[in-house]
Design an enzyme around this catalytic site. Structure first.
Site, PDB file in Angstrom:
ATOM      1  N   LYS A 154       0.821  -1.215   0.000  1.00 29.53           N
ATOM      2  CA  LYS A 154       0.000   0.000   0.000  1.00 29.53           C
ATOM      3  C   LYS A 154       0.862   1.275   0.000  1.00 29.53           C
ATOM      4  O   LYS A 154       2.056   1.226   0.317  1.00 29.53           O
ATOM      5  CB  LYS A 154      -0.921  -0.022   1.227  1.00 29.53           C
ATOM      6  CG  LYS A 154      -1.924  -1.172   1.216  1.00 29.53           C
ATOM      7  CD  LYS A 154      -2.899  -1.064   2.392  1.00 29.53           C
ATOM      8  CE  LYS A 154      -3.920  -2.185   2.380  1.00 29.53           C
ATOM      9  NZ  LYS A 154      -4.927  -2.048   3.452  1.00 29.53           N
ATOM     10  N   TYR A 212     -12.852  -3.064  -3.420  1.00 30.22           N
ATOM     11  CA  TYR A 212     -13.332  -3.193  -2.038  1.00 30.22           C
ATOM     12  C   TYR A 212     -14.855  -3.209  -1.943  1.00 30.22           C
ATOM     13  O   TYR A 212     -15.419  -2.856  -0.897  1.00 30.22           O
ATOM     14  CB  TYR A 212     -12.756  -2.059  -1.184  1.00 30.22           C
ATOM     15  CG  TYR A 212     -11.292  -2.251  -0.840  1.00 30.22           C
ATOM     16  CD1 TYR A 212     -10.870  -3.339  -0.081  1.00 30.22           C
ATOM     17  CD2 TYR A 212     -10.331  -1.328  -1.254  1.00 30.22           C
ATOM     18  CE1 TYR A 212      -9.530  -3.515   0.247  1.00 30.22           C
ATOM     19  CE2 TYR A 212      -8.983  -1.501  -0.921  1.00 30.22           C
ATOM     20  CZ  TYR A 212      -8.595  -2.596  -0.169  1.00 30.22           C
ATOM     21  OH  TYR A 212      -7.277  -2.768   0.163  1.00 30.22           O
ATOM     22  N   PHE A 253     -15.567   2.526   7.265  1.00 31.07           N
ATOM     23  CA  PHE A 253     -14.184   2.725   6.819  1.00 31.07           C
ATOM     24  C   PHE A 253     -14.017   2.680   5.300  1.00 31.07           C
ATOM     25  O   PHE A 253     -12.916   2.868   4.788  1.00 31.07           O
ATOM     26  CB  PHE A 253     -13.248   1.711   7.503  1.00 31.07           C
ATOM     27  CG  PHE A 253     -13.522   0.259   7.159  1.00 31.07           C
ATOM     28  CD1 PHE A 253     -13.037  -0.307   5.992  1.00 31.07           C
ATOM     29  CD2 PHE A 253     -14.254  -0.538   8.039  1.00 31.07           C
ATOM     30  CE1 PHE A 253     -13.274  -1.642   5.679  1.00 31.07           C
ATOM     31  CE2 PHE A 253     -14.507  -1.874   7.735  1.00 31.07           C
ATOM     32  CZ  PHE A 253     -14.009  -2.423   6.544  1.00 31.07           C
ATOM     33  N   ARG A 280      -0.952 -14.246   4.752  1.00 36.37           N
ATOM     34  CA  ARG A 280      -1.770 -13.529   5.740  1.00 36.37           C
ATOM     35  C   ARG A 280      -1.163 -13.650   7.143  1.00 36.37           C
ATOM     36  O   ARG A 280      -1.198 -12.711   7.919  1.00 36.37           O
ATOM     37  CB  ARG A 280      -3.212 -14.041   5.724  1.00 36.37           C
ATOM     38  CG  ARG A 280      -3.963 -13.507   4.511  1.00 36.37           C
ATOM     39  CD  ARG A 280      -5.401 -13.897   4.533  1.00 36.37           C
ATOM     40  NE  ARG A 280      -6.189 -13.230   5.563  1.00 36.37           N
ATOM     41  CZ  ARG A 280      -6.690 -12.001   5.439  1.00 36.37           C
ATOM     42  NH1 ARG A 280      -6.454 -11.290   4.368  1.00 36.37           N
ATOM     43  NH2 ARG A 280      -7.424 -11.489   6.403  1.00 36.37           N
ATOM     44  N   THR A 322      -5.117  -7.228  10.673  1.00 35.26           N
ATOM     45  CA  THR A 322      -5.394  -5.942   9.999  1.00 35.26           C
ATOM     46  C   THR A 322      -5.037  -4.756  10.895  1.00 35.26           C
ATOM     47  O   THR A 322      -4.511  -3.750  10.428  1.00 35.26           O
ATOM     48  CB  THR A 322      -6.909  -5.871   9.662  1.00 35.26           C
ATOM     49  OG1 THR A 322      -7.247  -7.014   8.900  1.00 35.26           O
ATOM     50  CG2 THR A 322      -7.263  -4.616   8.883  1.00 35.26           C
ATOM     51  N   ARG A 351       2.828  -6.184   9.923  1.00 33.51           N
ATOM     52  CA  ARG A 351       2.016  -5.069  10.427  1.00 33.51           C
ATOM     53  C   ARG A 351       2.402  -4.673  11.840  1.00 33.51           C
ATOM     54  O   ARG A 351       2.382  -3.491  12.177  1.00 33.51           O
ATOM     55  CB  ARG A 351       0.531  -5.421  10.335  1.00 33.51           C
ATOM     56  CG  ARG A 351       0.047  -5.360   8.882  1.00 33.51           C
ATOM     57  CD  ARG A 351      -1.358  -5.809   8.784  1.00 33.51           C
ATOM     58  NE  ARG A 351      -1.908  -5.658   7.462  1.00 33.51           N
ATOM     59  CZ  ARG A 351      -2.792  -6.512   6.935  1.00 33.51           C
ATOM     60  NH1 ARG A 351      -3.198  -7.552   7.639  1.00 33.51           N
ATOM     61  NH2 ARG A 351      -3.265  -6.298   5.728  1.00 33.51           N
ATOM     62  N   ASN A 370      -1.948   0.195   6.869  1.00 36.59           N
ATOM     63  CA  ASN A 370      -1.418  -1.070   7.397  1.00 36.59           C
ATOM     64  C   ASN A 370      -0.515  -1.797   6.398  1.00 36.59           C
ATOM     65  O   ASN A 370      -0.429  -3.012   6.389  1.00 36.59           O
ATOM     66  CB  ASN A 370      -2.546  -1.962   7.930  1.00 36.59           C
ATOM     67  CG  ASN A 370      -3.527  -2.379   6.870  1.00 36.59           C
ATOM     68  OD1 ASN A 370      -3.433  -1.956   5.718  1.00 36.59           O
ATOM     69  ND2 ASN A 370      -4.476  -3.227   7.224  1.00 36.59           N
ATOM     70  N   HIS A 429      -1.986  -5.380   1.612  1.00 35.95           N
ATOM     71  CA  HIS A 429      -3.213  -6.155   1.503  1.00 35.95           C
ATOM     72  C   HIS A 429      -2.805  -7.549   1.060  1.00 35.95           C
ATOM     73  O   HIS A 429      -1.941  -7.694   0.202  1.00 35.95           O
ATOM     74  CB  HIS A 429      -4.138  -5.540   0.449  1.00 35.95           C
ATOM     75  CG  HIS A 429      -5.236  -6.473   0.019  1.00 35.95           C
ATOM     76  ND1 HIS A 429      -6.435  -6.552   0.684  1.00 35.95           N
ATOM     77  CD2 HIS A 429      -5.283  -7.400  -0.975  1.00 35.95           C
ATOM     78  CE1 HIS A 429      -7.175  -7.491   0.107  1.00 35.95           C
ATOM     79  NE2 HIS A 429      -6.503  -8.009  -0.899  1.00 35.95           N
ATOM     80  N   GLU A 443      -8.689 -11.558  -7.262  1.00 33.57           N
ATOM     81  CA  GLU A 443      -7.813 -10.390  -7.146  1.00 33.57           C
ATOM     82  C   GLU A 443      -6.634 -10.455  -8.121  1.00 33.57           C
ATOM     83  O   GLU A 443      -6.209  -9.424  -8.631  1.00 33.57           O
ATOM     84  CB  GLU A 443      -7.327 -10.268  -5.699  1.00 33.57           C
ATOM     85  CG  GLU A 443      -8.471  -9.927  -4.756  1.00 33.57           C
ATOM     86  CD  GLU A 443      -8.061  -9.864  -3.297  1.00 33.57           C
ATOM     87  OE1 GLU A 443      -6.843  -9.891  -3.008  1.00 33.57           O
ATOM     88  OE2 GLU A 443      -8.961  -9.784  -2.440  1.00 33.57           O
TER      89      GLU A 443
HETATM   90  P1  AMP Z   1      -9.902  -6.789   4.052  1.00 36.50           P
HETATM   91  O1  AMP Z   1     -10.811  -6.936   2.857  1.00 36.50           O
HETATM   92  O2  AMP Z   1     -10.370  -7.504   5.264  1.00 36.50           O
HETATM   93  O3  AMP Z   1      -8.457  -7.010   3.694  1.00 36.50           O
HETATM   94  O4  AMP Z   1     -10.004  -5.269   4.464  1.00 36.50           O
HETATM   95  C1  AMP Z   1      -9.580  -4.335   3.560  1.00 36.50           C
HETATM   96  C2  AMP Z   1      -8.921  -3.203   4.215  1.00 36.50           C
HETATM   97  O5  AMP Z   1      -9.909  -2.421   4.826  1.00 36.50           O
HETATM   98  C3  AMP Z   1      -7.939  -3.535   5.309  1.00 36.50           C
HETATM   99  O6  AMP Z   1      -6.643  -3.826   4.863  1.00 36.50           O
HETATM  100  C4  AMP Z   1      -7.939  -2.257   6.102  1.00 36.50           C
HETATM  101  O7  AMP Z   1      -7.018  -1.323   5.553  1.00 36.50           O
HETATM  102  C5  AMP Z   1      -9.340  -1.760   5.929  1.00 36.50           C
HETATM  103  N1  AMP Z   1     -10.119  -2.069   7.107  1.00 36.50           N
HETATM  104  C6  AMP Z   1     -10.677  -3.247   7.459  1.00 36.50           C
HETATM  105  N2  AMP Z   1     -11.324  -3.133   8.621  1.00 36.50           N
HETATM  106  C7  AMP Z   1     -11.171  -1.839   9.016  1.00 36.50           C
HETATM  107  C8  AMP Z   1     -11.611  -1.086  10.134  1.00 36.50           C
HETATM  108  N3  AMP Z   1     -12.356  -1.629  11.103  1.00 36.50           N
HETATM  109  N4  AMP Z   1     -11.256   0.215  10.196  1.00 36.50           N
HETATM  110  C9  AMP Z   1     -10.524   0.777   9.210  1.00 36.50           C
HETATM  111  N5  AMP Z   1     -10.071   0.124   8.136  1.00 36.50           N
HETATM  112  C10 AMP Z   1     -10.389  -1.171   8.038  1.00 36.50           C
END
Ligand code: AMP
Length: 146
Positions: free
Chosen positions: A9, A49, A57, A85, A91, A102, A112, A115, A126
């Site tokens: 990122k 996303y 978020f 992962r 995360t 992380r 973070n 991804h 993806e």
């Molecule tokens: P994921 O699809 O689970 O990889 O989530 C995608 C991205 O969304 C993560 O890498 C975070 O950067 C962001 N994300 C997920 N959960 C949160 C949260 N509770 N607050 C802020 N950002 C989030």
């Protein structure tokens, strides 16, 4: 052998820790089979996303991911999706296990640093989202020998 998608990122580029992230994957025996720098458009980030649309978020996440270039790559290795992962960690860096990328480098759960696809199905979607099949290198039998 499994293939998975990793996005380094924008925060990792601005912190100049790209080398450390890639070295970590190489030391764990993953092979890079595709790699490029991409300034992800807003529309592309929204699509990528889409499962998070409506969450609080989502907007800031889309803004962040389209703010500056990312490095996207396909990594190949045994059980790649789960192992990567695990190497990335939770995360939320506050909850990330010691020694994970992380825990070491991330600022918060938006910034973070990377991804990593969360399942085989996501990995497949993806990889296709960012790469066409002819952009993916097949290493078999083409490794340089000393
Ligand atoms: P994921 O699809 O689970 O990889 O989530 C995608 C991205 O969304 C993560 O890498 C975070 O950067 C962001 N994300 C997920 N959960 C949160 C949260 N509770 N607050 C802020 N950002 C989030």
């Amino acid at each position: 052998m499994e293939r998975t998608l990793v996005i380094i990122k924008p925060d990792a580029l601005s912190k100049k820790i790209v080398g450390k992230v890639i070295t970590t994957f190489e030391q764990k025996d993953f092979k890079i089979v595709a790699f490029k720098m991409v300034l992800v458009s807003r529309e592309k980030a929204e699509e990528f996303y889409q499962e998070h649309k409506g969450k609080e978020f989502y907007e800031p996440l889309v803004n962040f991911m389209s703010s500056n270039p990312c490095l996207v790559m396909v990594l190949e290795g045994e059980n790649a999706t789960q192992k990567i992962r695990d190497i990335a960690g939770n995360t939320d860096p506050q909850k990330a296990e010691e020694g994970t990328l992380r825990e070491l480098y991330a600022q918060d759960n938006r910034h973070n640093i990377l991804h990593a696809a969360d399942s085989l199905k996501s990995a497949e979607r993806e990889v296709k989202f960012f790469f066409s099949e002819n952009e993916i290198h097949h290493w078999e039998g083409k490794i340089y020998k000393k």
